[in-house]
Design an enzyme around this catalytic site. Structure first.
Site, PDB file in Angstrom:
ATOM      1  CE  LYS A 129      -3.898  -1.838   2.550  1.00 38.12           C
ATOM      2  NZ  LYS A 129      -4.915  -1.592   3.459  1.00 38.12           N
ATOM      3  CG  ASP A 137     -13.893   2.024   8.467  1.00 39.42           C
ATOM      4  OD1 ASP A 137     -15.106   1.722   8.073  1.00 39.42           O
ATOM      5  OD2 ASP A 137     -12.881   2.660   7.574  1.00 39.42           O
TER       6      ASP A 137
END
Length: 545
Positions: free
Chosen positions: A302, A403
């Site tokens: 990432k 989340d």
């Protein structure tokens, strides 16, 4: 001023030209910024009368052990006084009483550089996340009042008893760092002199061999312990001490600086191959990493694009480090970090042929090419049980996800699920996040009612999100509440409305979802109860297969 490349997200804030007549400076000093964030820099909220709106809107997380905040200010107006009023608020008075000031709550802004303190010790009676507001109103004229609103977020622990309270009277009021140094040296010398006189008197009186007096290091260190502590390590990792989007409600053993240092590898050992996903400023690559044994491992990387801001870079690192050192088969923990100056950071994760769960579910729908995979109810329940297993582990470690969604899970060819962090999710899945006018992108349609209204998070709020995840699994990742405007979500939920039962969803499974969406957090099941319930349902399904 030279700043460390990746740690200047706070200092490299873009100043917005929102001018005010309040000709003053208001900022955090070098020592305060370094104490809170680990940077060697000053952070201005108002510089020469120009308000830094971005800095004001940034919610600064406060570690539980920090019981006071220090602001430095001065009036630059030579022709008129600048009256002020200061208001402090706490969102949870049981966990953290209303913060107190070591100056008057109203008066005139000083014309010399001075520092005032705000005391915010936890009560120690409950564990909670507390939102703190500090509002400073500066009056320019009868019709011109400038309001500066500061937001802080602190986590309080129940086991930290009230004896840790720091009296506001004990907070030193100092004007600048030079005064601190001189006062510290003077007090140290006086203490050493007192000790020397006492030891000499004791020696003469008793004629015994006296012990060597303490050096100046001891008294000086003791005195300075009550002042804002400076971080010894000023490396580029210093800015990543902020609480990430996950809520840490236990004391983990290692400082975040040390964790990043432990995981850091040289950039030359990382190789990027193909792009898996790409957003506006974020990218996920398939790549490889050469480990300490010289062997190549497949990894997922990432990172961010060249035009990503320092705030976006910092969020990537903070959120990516949230699951550091977690060891569970249903959790995807970060493997390595590659950070070099003037380049985007790389976050490395194990590959294992994983696919984003949301994208996988969407591909299971009918298409022109047919069905890529037909999910059975048994498989859906099995995946849900794996997510429950991961969440039980997180809550056992006193971590809140905040989340939980299919976009933050991965799945392999054997339908093995791993829950991940939410690094880059806002960029890669922008339609899942909404800003409700508070400059904070949140997964509005996955949030529990109390999280949406009061930004209050708990294990029960994660249970609510799990109910939405279960709905996603049964609908092959449809958008929840697609017909509801994000600004209307709170009223919609308060009126008792919830997601409808998906087509072909068994009543038993929908009952579990509805159970997760109880209005009161106390009425929702725990993940242990959910595990028992779904395990029994899974056993029934397999019994008739």
């Amino acid at each position: 001023m030279k700043l460390n490349g990746l740690s200047c997200f706070v200092i490299a804030i873009l100043l917005q030209n929102n001018f005010t007549s309040a000709f003053l400076n208001l900022y955090l000093s070098l020592s305060e910024v370094q104490r809170l964030i680990g940077l060697v820099a000053e952070l201005y909220y108002v510089r020469n009368g120009v308000v830094n709106d971005y800095a004001l809107n940034y919610v600064v997380p406060i570690p539980s052990k920090i019981d006071a905040l220090y602001f430095t200010w001065e009036s630059l107006s030579n022709q008129q006084t600048l009256p002020y009023t200061i208001i402090t608020e706490s969102s949870n008075l049981q966990a953290l009483p209303t913060p107190k000031l070591n100056i008057s709550s109203s008066g005139n802004v000083p014309t010399t550089v001075q520092t005032f303190a705000v005391s915010l010790p936890c009560s120690g009676t409950v564990s909670a996340e507390v939102d703190i507001k500090i509002i400073i109103n500066v009056t320019i004229s009868r019709d011109n009042v400038t309001s500066l609103k500061f937001q802080r977020h602190k986590i309080c622990f129940e086991y930290e008893n009230a004896n840790t309270y720091v009296s506001i009277d004990s907070i030193p009021a100092y004007s600048n760092s030079a005064n601190i140094f001189y006062v510290a040296v003077l007090c140290a010398l006086l203490l050493i002199l007192t000790l020397a006189i006492f030891v000499a008197f004791y020696y003469v009186r008793d004629k015994k061999t006296r012990r060597p007096p303490e050096t100046s290091n001891g008294p000086t260190t003791t005195f300075l312990a009550s002042l804002p502590r400076n971080s010894i390590n000023t490396s580029s990792y210093g800015s990543f001490r902020r609480m990430p989007s996950y809520s840490l409600i236990d004391e983990r053993s290692k400082d975040l600086q040390e964790r990043i240092t432990e995981l850091t590898v040289q950039r030359c050992r990382v190789r990027l191959n193909s792009v898996i996903m790409e957003g506006t400023f974020g990218r996920i690559y398939e790549g490889s990493y050469t480990n300490e044994d010289g062997q190549e491992e497949l990894v997922v990387v990432k990172t961010v694009t060249d035009h990503a801001s320092q705030v976006q870079i910092s969020l990537l690192l903070q959120e990516g480090m949230a699951m550091y050192s977690l060891n569970n088969k249903n959790i995807l923990s970060i493997l390595r970090v590659s950070i070099e100056d003037h380049t985007a950071p790389f976050l490395l994760y194990p590959h294992n042929n994983n696919t984003n769960l949301k994208i996988f579910l969407q591909k299971c729908k009918l298409s022109a090419e047919g069905v890529s995979h037909t999910l059975t109810t048994q498989e859906v329940v099995d995946m849900a049980l794996q997510i429950i297993h991961a969440m039980q582990y997180l809550h056992k470690k006193h971590l809140l996800h905040k989340d939980l969604a299919t976009r933050n899970c991965v799945v392999d060819d054997q339908l093995h699920i791993k829950v991940t962090d939410n690094a880059l999710s806002r960029d890669l899945f922008p339609s899942d996040y909404h800003c409700l006018g508070d400059n904070e992108n949140r997964p509005v349609k996955w949030l529990a009612i109390e999280s949406l209204l009061h930004k209050s998070f708990s294990p029960s709020s994660d249970v609510w999100s799990f109910g939405v995840v279960l709905w996603e699994l049964t609908t092959l990742a449809q958008q929840p509440y697609i017909e509801i405007d994000p600004f209307e979500m709170a009223a919609y939920l308060k009126d008792g409305y919830r997601l409808a039962q998906p087509i072909n969803c068994p009543d038993e499974l929908f009952a579990v979802m509805a159970y997760c969406w109880a209005m009161s957090a106390e009425e929702r099941p725990s993940f242990m109860q959910l595990h028992v319930c779904l395990q029994e349902f899974y056993a029934q399904l397999t019994r008739y297969v």
